[in-house]
Motif scaffolding. Sequence first.
Motif, PDB file in Angstrom:
ATOM      1  N   GLN A  48       0.771  -1.245  -0.059  1.00 51.02           N
ATOM      2  CA  GLN A  48       0.015   0.046   0.030  1.00 51.02           C
ATOM      3  C   GLN A  48       0.771   1.102   0.040  1.00 51.02           C
ATOM      4  O   GLN A  48       0.448   2.137  -0.632  1.00 51.02           O
ATOM      5  N   GLN A  49       1.748   1.207   0.613  1.00 49.88           N
ATOM      6  CA  GLN A  49       2.706   2.226   0.806  1.00 49.88           C
ATOM      7  C   GLN A  49       3.544   2.580  -0.358  1.00 49.88           C
ATOM      8  O   GLN A  49       3.412   3.738  -1.042  1.00 49.88           O
ATOM      9  N   ILE A  54       3.448   5.491  -5.753  1.00 46.81           N
ATOM     10  CA  ILE A  54       3.358   5.632  -7.198  1.00 46.81           C
ATOM     11  C   ILE A  54       2.033   6.633  -7.601  1.00 46.81           C
ATOM     12  O   ILE A  54       2.240   7.199  -8.718  1.00 46.81           O
ATOM     13  N   ALA A  55       1.059   6.678  -6.730  1.00 46.40           N
ATOM     14  CA  ALA A  55      -0.050   7.424  -7.167  1.00 46.40           C
ATOM     15  C   ALA A  55       0.290   9.060  -6.811  1.00 46.40           C
ATOM     16  O   ALA A  55      -0.108   9.753  -7.562  1.00 46.40           O
ATOM     17  N   ARG A  56       1.290   9.270  -5.997  1.00 46.71           N
ATOM     18  CA  ARG A  56       1.806  10.713  -5.931  1.00 46.71           C
ATOM     19  C   ARG A  56       2.765  11.043  -7.122  1.00 46.71           C
ATOM     20  O   ARG A  56       3.144  12.286  -7.127  1.00 46.71           O
ATOM     21  N   GLY A  57       3.133  10.042  -7.801  1.00 44.45           N
ATOM     22  CA  GLY A  57       4.125  10.366  -8.867  1.00 44.45           C
ATOM     23  C   GLY A  57       5.632  10.171  -8.395  1.00 44.45           C
ATOM     24  O   GLY A  57       6.503  10.554  -9.194  1.00 44.45           O
ATOM     25  N   THR A  58       5.865   9.754  -7.293  1.00 41.50           N
ATOM     26  CA  THR A  58       7.218   9.631  -6.783  1.00 41.50           C
ATOM     27  C   THR A  58       7.465   8.006  -7.018  1.00 41.50           C
ATOM     28  O   THR A  58       6.708   7.203  -6.906  1.00 41.50           O
ATOM     29  N   LYS A  59       8.784   7.970  -7.198  1.00 42.63           N
ATOM     30  CA  LYS A  59       9.364   6.557  -7.422  1.00 42.63           C
ATOM     31  C   LYS A  59       9.632   5.812  -5.614  1.00 42.63           C
ATOM     32  O   LYS A  59      10.410   6.765  -4.958  1.00 42.63           O
ATOM     33  N   ILE A 123      10.467   3.755 -16.711  1.00 44.26           N
ATOM     34  CA  ILE A 123       9.964   2.824 -15.844  1.00 44.26           C
ATOM     35  C   ILE A 123       9.457   3.771 -14.698  1.00 44.26           C
ATOM     36  O   ILE A 123      10.171   3.936 -13.953  1.00 44.26           O
ATOM     37  N   THR A 124       8.169   3.793 -14.759  1.00 45.70           N
ATOM     38  CA  THR A 124       7.411   4.720 -13.767  1.00 45.70           C
ATOM     39  C   THR A 124       6.183   3.979 -13.325  1.00 45.70           C
ATOM     40  O   THR A 124       5.634   2.971 -14.217  1.00 45.70           O
ATOM     41  N   GLY A 125       5.290   4.444 -12.437  1.00 40.03           N
ATOM     42  CA  GLY A 125       4.366   4.275 -12.274  1.00 40.03           C
ATOM     43  C   GLY A 125       3.976   2.629 -11.457  1.00 40.03           C
ATOM     44  O   GLY A 125       4.712   2.338 -10.868  1.00 40.03           O
TER      45      GLY A 125
END
Length: 171
Positions: A48-49, A54-59, A123-125
Amino acid sequence: MTDNKHSPFATGLLQASPTQAHIADAKKQFEKQQKQQQARQTKQQKQQQTEQQIARGTKPFWWLMTMFICALVYLIPEVVFNAALTEVAGGRHSSEDDLRAVELFGRTISGVGVTLLLADLLITGRRLASVGRALAYFGLLAVIVWPSVFFGQKWLVDNFIIDAWRCFLNH
């Protein structure tokens, strides 16, 4: 009850009532199930963390550290290549074999560098949702990008620099 013969009443009662061994086994199973449940909850919380990051856009931190370490490791052969290139290009006694070896080494290192750059950009999200998934995408990207850069550089340099220079000199 003599001669080790139990009465049917006593045998049924002893088998029906819980003994200390049954209680101890049940307690061990209960503790084992609790540990498994706690492990599942911990894993779910970590997942979940990661999904929140990922939802916030950070890796995720592990990805940032992996890319940082890969970049540091990449810099070592890059420095070696630059030193070798300087020695071969500026040396009086450099042979064609030396130049060819430095060229191959440089194209190899260049392919690794471009792969790392594109991996960090592309490679994101959701692709970073799990370590296995991220490494699979990284491997796929490396299989596509590295050879493209390695052979593409050779083709580009040969066709657009060397052949163009030859045409310019002949005219």
